[in-house]
Design a protein around this motif. Structure first.
Motif, short mmCIF file in Angstrom:
data_model
loop_
_atom_site.label_atom_id
_atom_site.label_comp_id
_atom_site.label_asym_id
_atom_site.label_seq_id
_atom_site.Cartn_x
_atom_site.Cartn_y
_atom_site.Cartn_z
N ARG A 13 51.05 9.10 76.18
CA ARG A 13 50.23 9.51 75.59
C ARG A 13 48.99 10.76 74.93
O ARG A 13 48.14 10.51 74.60
CB ARG A 13 49.03 8.78 76.00
CG ARG A 13 49.59 6.62 76.14
CD ARG A 13 48.87 6.09 76.20
NE ARG A 13 49.55 4.37 77.07
CZ ARG A 13 49.34 3.84 78.05
NH1 ARG A 13 48.51 4.55 78.58
NH2 ARG A 13 49.78 2.84 77.80
N HIS A 35 52.01 10.13 72.00
CA HIS A 35 51.22 8.85 72.31
C HIS A 35 51.86 8.23 70.30
O HIS A 35 51.88 9.12 69.43
CB HIS A 35 49.87 9.22 71.38
CG HIS A 35 49.23 7.50 71.96
ND1 HIS A 35 49.50 7.02 70.97
CD2 HIS A 35 48.10 7.41 72.30
CE1 HIS A 35 48.37 5.80 71.31
NE2 HIS A 35 47.55 6.21 72.57
N GLY A 77 51.30 6.04 68.88
CA GLY A 77 49.83 4.94 68.13
C GLY A 77 49.54 3.55 67.87
O GLY A 77 49.20 3.24 67.66
N ARG A 78 50.97 3.03 68.77
CA ARG A 78 50.80 1.82 68.98
C ARG A 78 51.03 1.53 70.46
O ARG A 78 52.18 2.53 71.42
CB ARG A 78 51.54 1.16 68.19
CG ARG A 78 53.04 1.57 68.21
CD ARG A 78 53.95 0.78 67.11
NE ARG A 78 55.39 1.51 67.01
CZ ARG A 78 55.73 2.88 66.45
NH1 ARG A 78 54.97 3.79 66.44
NH2 ARG A 78 57.05 3.41 66.88
N ASP A 79 51.59 0.08 71.37
CA ASP A 79 52.49 0.12 72.03
C ASP A 79 53.97 0.24 72.30
O ASP A 79 53.96 -1.00 71.43
CB ASP A 79 51.43 -1.42 73.00
CG ASP A 79 50.28 -1.17 73.33
OD1 ASP A 79 49.43 -0.41 73.87
OD2 ASP A 79 49.19 -2.40 73.50
N ARG A 82 57.32 -1.22 72.45
CA ARG A 82 58.19 -2.11 72.74
C ARG A 82 59.16 -2.44 72.26
O ARG A 82 59.42 -1.82 70.71
CB ARG A 82 57.40 -3.31 72.33
CG ARG A 82 58.14 -4.71 72.25
CD ARG A 82 56.83 -6.57 72.20
NE ARG A 82 55.90 -6.17 72.68
CZ ARG A 82 54.75 -7.47 73.18
NH1 ARG A 82 55.74 -8.79 72.69
NH2 ARG A 82 54.47 -6.86 73.43
N ASP A 135 61.42 2.47 69.92
CA ASP A 135 59.77 2.08 70.82
C ASP A 135 60.53 3.16 71.97
O ASP A 135 59.35 4.37 72.16
CB ASP A 135 59.03 1.36 71.13
CG ASP A 135 58.44 1.19 69.86
OD1 ASP A 135 58.87 1.35 68.82
OD2 ASP A 135 57.82 0.14 69.43
#
Length: 390
Positions: free
Chosen positions: A246, A280, A282-284, A286, A290
């Motif tokens: 991250r 990072h 900017g989101r989790d 998945r 990603d």
């Protein structure tokens, strides 16, 4: 088979990195199995596929498995009740039904160790080239990695092998001594546990086993990395790579709220030295896209177990020196105790009881010092035990 153990402080994204590492290896053509023991399906969330007690085929080269700790705990308890039924009946105990059993704390970790053993002993179509293990957060992971060795030591102390070898004489000895002797099922259970623990210990000690540390660059991550390096070195486990997760891009440092965080991350990245950064998103993360975007490093095949060599300095100084690498150790936090043929080493919050090499068992401890991130223990030959020279 190579084994890559992945851990880091809680919330560092270690499960996501484990999923990305396994997916990357599979895409490179390496037949890979990724293991996790989380009660919640964090691994499945990262992969975009639900995982569970049965191995799930994610891609032709990637399998994900999250063993069921509850089922394993129920099976173990049922087996114990069957073997100890005679004793339990004499005590008037009421047997537990599998449906009423809830796993105790630590059941997930024990289940993960068993799955690690099963994966290492697999044959045929179940054999994988790479095993990626999503370990618990670092403190629990270090305790888990110490468990096989410690439990085997306890078993050897409680029921020594020489005592087990004489179990055929148990009825006679019981009558002569007038005291009850351990039952046959106890010996059998001990022997089975020892074999299972030995199999796990062999995987951890294998030269193809290494650890990947995951942390966010910052004060908490720095403390966790330092402690993890020390605890792993005490177990003889090499760090294959350090992944800084991250990491924010420089572009966000525009004098706004994130400028201080970017500067802090860059400071610790500089102090960590050789490190692989993961941006990072900017989101989790998945799903495949990603996980691929994370660009985690490939598995480094050059990682080897940390060696503890014995240097022969008899000719110069009359001593043998045992070198124990302990990166990050602080002198005031070190403690040594010689206990028979074992050395008890304490480094900060970590402790390990290790058997002395055969040559050092015939020596006395002549001193110790911490030099260049190594604990150097000096041993002088005991004249009463050391072979005389002509």
């Amino acid at each position: 088979m190579r084994t890559l153990l992945i851990t880091g402080p809680g919330g560092s994204g270690r499960t996501t990195v484990a999923a990305a590492t396994a997916l990357g290896a599979a895409r490179a053509g390496v037949k890979t199995l990724v293991l996790s023991a989380d009660r919640t399906d964090t691994l499945g969330a990262a992969l975009g596929v639900r995982t569970g007690a049965a191995p799930v085929q994610i891609t032709p080269a990637l399998t994900a498995w999250r063993p069921d700790a509850a089922a394993g705990f129920r099976d173990d308890l049922a087996g114990f009740q069957d073997r100890a039924s005679t004793v339990l009946d004499l005590l008037g105990a009421s047997l537990l039904d599998p449906e009423e059993v809830t796993p105790l704390p630590g059941a997930e970790e024990l289940t993960l160790l068993r799955a690690l053993r099963d994966a290492a002993l697999a044959e045929g179509d179940d054999l994988h080239e790479l095993l990626v293990v999503d370990l618990p957060p670092t403190p629990q992971a270090l305790a888990l990695l110490a468990l096989p060795e410690e439990l085997r030591r306890y078993l050897r102390r409680l029921l020594p092998p020489e005592r087990q070898a004489a179990r055929a004489l148990r009825p006679v000895l019981g009558r002569l001594a007038g005291v009850p002797m351990p039952a046959e099922w106890l010996y059998e259970t001990t022997a089975r546990w020892d074999m299972e623990l030995a199999a796990v210990e062999a995987v951890l000690a294998d030269r193809h086993t290494a650890v990947r540390l995951v942390a966010e660059p910052g004060p908490a991550g720095d403390d966790a990395v330092r402690d993890a390096r020390l605890g792993l070195a005490l177990r003889g486990l090499p760090v294959e790579s350090l992944v800084a997760n991250r990491v924010l891009p420089e572009e966000v440092a525009d004098g706004g709220l994130l400028s201080g965080l970017v500067a802090q991350q860059r400071k610790f990245l500089g102090e960590w030295g050789e490190v692989h950064t993961v941006a990072h998103l900017g989101r989790d993360p998945r799903g495949d896209d990603d996980l691929t975007a994370l660009a985690v490093p490939g598995v480094n095949p050059a990682a080897f177990p940390i060696e503890w060599p014995v240097a022969d300095r008899l000719a110069e100084d009359g001593v043998l020196v045992w070198h124990i690498p302990l990166p990050g150790a602080i002198r005031d936090d070190l403690d040594l105790i010689r206990r028979g043929d074992e050395l008890v080493v304490t480094a900060g919050p970590f402790r390990r009881i290790v058997p002395l090499p055969s040559a050092l068992r015939r020596c006395t401890v002549a001193g110790a010092a911490l030099r260049e991130s190594e604990l150097r223990v000096r041993f002088a030959p005991d004249p009463a035990l050391w072979p005389r020279t002509r």
